[in-house]
Design an enzyme around this catalytic site. Structure first.
Site, PDB file in Angstrom:
ATOM      1  N   SER A   1      39.886  47.365  35.231  1.00 16.57           N
ATOM      2  CA  SER A   1      41.281  47.551  34.838  1.00 16.57           C
ATOM      3  C   SER A   1      41.646  46.546  33.751  1.00 16.57           C
ATOM      4  CB  SER A   1      42.203  47.359  36.044  1.00 16.57           C
ATOM      5  OG  SER A   1      42.017  48.373  36.997  1.00 16.57           O
ATOM      6  N   ALA A   2      42.773  46.769  33.109  1.00 20.47           N
ATOM      7  CA  ALA A   2      43.245  45.861  32.069  1.00 20.47           C
ATOM      8  C   ALA A   2      43.547  44.482  32.662  1.00 20.47           C
ATOM      9  CB  ALA A   2      44.499  46.428  31.410  1.00 20.47           C
TER      10      ALA A   2
END
Length: 359
Positions: free
Chosen positions: A64-65
């Protein structure tokens, strides 16, 4: 809510940007992020993208970011000794950071649907333990990963103090997730396009708080993918440390404490290479998002005011760069390792105290 952060040149630079944008707000979360280099969890050839505030996916491997992980780590309110369950544990990046905070007397379990990703996570964990100096700077709760579907966990499984789910949870699965949580515990998961923090306040009472607008791929039932009868997932057992393990933990803790006291008494400060100051653009937190893969990521929008502020600071910062001059660079030493190697003990016992690390 939320805002993009500019790309970093390395892991420390990325963390600086996350702090500046208020995604990282506590010292313990900052220390965990700095200790684990995000780039180490990327495949060779993709590391250049590691320090951008973007999600990354290659086959079944997914990260994920950074802004998402930052909000998750802050929302979990981690502390030593807690039990943690990571549903959709992926590469093990988040679980490893959590392990640095909950320490050796915590519980750190992960469930991941894809066998190849679990093998990848175990490989990255082994590399961290063997090669990273951060392993000797922290007391660590080693993650244990199992293959299985998060929606098929055995009904007699134990409960956890903290839970994170890294896939979109449909409303009809919300109660299923809550049952896994202890009273007083915190569950963080994406539900109805919101990263949500849920606190269990009683046997059947809950408090919910929306953290950030997100978009995750939904949890998938195994029979939907393979059209086979789903296997029940048995979570790892909660084990008790052996006397031998406890001795190693406390010997390392004592040596680490003595080293810290000695450094403070002498007034010594370890000096590290100083990086050239990089011109940074000031950002505002905004409400604009774009889709990247299966996730909704905050998108940077610059205003004329920001561009003007950047120009005003440019000359001052360039002058600071010129004034840095020559800096004495001292190689960092793994002090705990040196202390253990100096002990009058058999080599086999030293190796055990070092977790058989080669450096």
């Amino acid at each position: 809510m939320g805002g993009a952060v500019s790309a970093g040149e390395d892991n420390d630079d990325l963390i600086d940007n996350l702090k500046e944008a208020q995604y990282i707000r506590t010292e313990k979360v900052e220390q965990a992020f700095r200790a684990i280099d995000r780039g180490d969890y990327y495949l060779d050839g993709y590391r250049d993208s590691a320090y951008k505030d973007l999600a990354w996916k290659h086959g079944n491997i997914h990260l994920s970011a950074p802004c998402i992980y930052s909000e998750v780590m802050e929302a979990l309110k981690l502390k030593p000794g807690l039990s943690f369950l990571n549903l959709g544990s992926g590469t093990g990046y988040l679980s490893t950071m959590v392990g640095l905070i909950i320490g050796p007397f915590g519980v750190n379990h992960g469930v991941e649907l894809h066998k190849d990703v679990v093998e990848y996570a175990r490989q990255k964990l082994d590399e961290f333990i063997k090669n990273s100096d951060s392993f000797d700077k922290f007391e660590f709760c080693e993650p244990v990963f199992v293959v299985g579907n998060c929606l098929e966990i055995s009904t007699d499984s134990h409960q956890y103090d903290r839970i994170y789910c890294g896939a979109g949870v449909q409303k009809d699965h919300e109660n299923y997730m809550k049952v896994l949580l202890k009273i007083g515990g915190i569950l963080v998961m994406p539900i109805e396009d919101q990263l949500t923090q849920i606190t269990r306040t009683g046997q059947s009472t809950w408090e919910s708080k929306n953290i950030l607008a997100v978009s995750f791929a939904p949890l998938m039932r195994q029979n939907e993918a393979d059209r086979e009868k789903p296997d029940t997932v048995q979570l790892p057992p909660v084990t008790v440390h052996s006397l031998q393990d406890l001795s190693r933990i406390y010997i390392r803790r004592t040596l680490r404490s003595l080293t810290s006291q000695d450094s403070q008494g002498k007034g010594t400060v370890q000096r590290v290479p100083q990086k050239r100051k990089r011109r940074r653009c000031r950002r505002r937190r905004i409400n604009t998002y774009v889709f990247v893969g299966n996730q909704l990521i905050p998108q940077m929008v610059e205003s004329e005011e920001e561009e003007h502020a950047e120009e005003e600071h440019k000359e001052v910062e360039e002058e600071e760069e010129r004034d840095i001059g020559d800096i004495e660079i001292i190689k960092q030493v793994n002090v705990l390792r040196e202390q253990i190697l100096a002990l009058p003990l058999p080599e086999s016992l030293k190796a055990y105290l070092l977790y058989y690390r080669e450096k």
